[in-house]
Design an enzyme around this catalytic site. Structure first.
Site, PDB file in Angstrom:
ATOM      1  N   GLY A 196       0.843  -1.191   0.000  1.00 24.08           N
ATOM      2  CA  GLY A 196       0.000   0.000   0.000  1.00 24.08           C
ATOM      3  C   GLY A 196       0.877   1.239   0.000  1.00 24.08           C
ATOM      4  O   GLY A 196       2.098   1.156   0.138  1.00 24.08           O
ATOM      5  N   SER A 231      -0.292   4.376   4.624  1.00 26.62           N
ATOM      6  CA  SER A 231      -1.567   3.642   4.571  1.00 26.62           C
ATOM      7  C   SER A 231      -1.800   2.794   5.817  1.00 26.62           C
ATOM      8  O   SER A 231      -2.946   2.430   6.120  1.00 26.62           O
ATOM      9  CB  SER A 231      -1.627   2.753   3.322  1.00 26.62           C
ATOM     10  N   GLY A 232      -0.721   2.463   6.539  1.00 21.65           N
ATOM     11  CA  GLY A 232      -0.866   1.681   7.762  1.00 21.65           C
ATOM     12  C   GLY A 232      -0.293   0.284   7.685  1.00 21.65           C
ATOM     13  O   GLY A 232      -0.618  -0.571   8.516  1.00 21.65           O
ATOM     14  N   SER A 285       2.847  -0.924   8.270  1.00 20.14           N
ATOM     15  CA  SER A 285       3.655  -1.302   9.427  1.00 20.14           C
ATOM     16  C   SER A 285       2.805  -1.430  10.683  1.00 20.14           C
ATOM     17  O   SER A 285       3.013  -2.331  11.501  1.00 20.14           O
ATOM     18  CB  SER A 285       4.774  -0.273   9.665  1.00 20.14           C
ATOM     19  N   SER A 330       6.155  -1.857  -2.041  1.00 21.59           N
ATOM     20  CA  SER A 330       6.233  -2.778  -3.191  1.00 21.59           C
ATOM     21  C   SER A 330       5.290  -2.322  -4.301  1.00 21.59           C
ATOM     22  O   SER A 330       4.273  -2.972  -4.557  1.00 21.59           O
ATOM     23  CB  SER A 330       5.968  -4.226  -2.760  1.00 21.59           C
TER      24      SER A 330
END
Length: 199
Positions: free
Chosen positions: A33, A37-38, A40, A107
């Protein structure tokens, strides 16, 4: 010595034996993402769940890996491809060791994620699309990177001046703009039920 002289050495202890001892399947949760976006946050939250419930797991975080294993790589397209190639190889070794591994990396390229999937047995690569609108990610901007990207301090920043190829058919989609971390972890656990059962 050439690559032709290098032969894969079969381990004395198999992945199946390790999974049986761990009492769960080994697999990769590949969180992808935009920055902010969150990824981790979710990877660490589900890792805490795994740890607290007796599963063997580990998180490979994008920033942390760039401090060591990939500290020789920049952010060109070629370096990003190599970054993900190395991570997919490390993730594969974790799975071979019988662990659940969560990877938290932007990624951005679909081909790189497809190659990572190809490195693992069927059903052991779970692509998790951390779906969050760009405007929400930019409003969060936890590291101040969007502000720098907008001002031109960071060239080739994913989502601003470099592309992000969102998954077309991810295994799991989590909405982090509208749902809490707790809600998304609950959703993950439900979706992974079959893999988390005793092997």
């Amino acid at each position: 010595m050439s690559n032709a002289d290098i032969v894969w050495h079969d381990a004395a202890v198999s992945q199946t034996e390790r999974e049986r001892k761990n009492n769960h399947s080994a697999f990769v949760l590949w969180f992808t993402g935009l920055s902010g976006s969150g990824k981790s946050t979710l990877a660490n939250a589900i890792d805490r769940y795994f740890h607290d419930h007796g599963y063997r797991s580990y998180v490979l975080d994008g920033d942390n890996v760039r401090h060591g294993l990939n500290n020789d790589l920049g952010f060109s397209e070629e370096d990003r491809v190599e970054n993900i190639r190395r991570i997919s190889e490390v993730a594969r070794l974790f799975v071979d060791a019988g662990h659940i591994v969560s990877t938290a990396f932007i990624s951005p390229y679909a081909d790189d994620r497809a190659r990572a999937r190809e490195r693992l047995p069927d059903g052991r690569f779970i692509e998790v699309f951390v779906d969050c609108p760009l405007e929400t990610c930019e409003a969060r901007d936890p590291k101040g990177l969007y502000k720098k990207a907008r001002s031109g301090e960071i060239p080739s920043f994913t989502g601003i001046s470099a592309p992000y190829e969102a998954p077309v058919d991810p295994d799991i989609t989590l909405q982090t703009g509208t749902r809490s971390t707790e809600e998304n972890v609950h959703e993950l656990v439900e979706q992974l039920e079959d893999l988390l059962r005793p092997s």
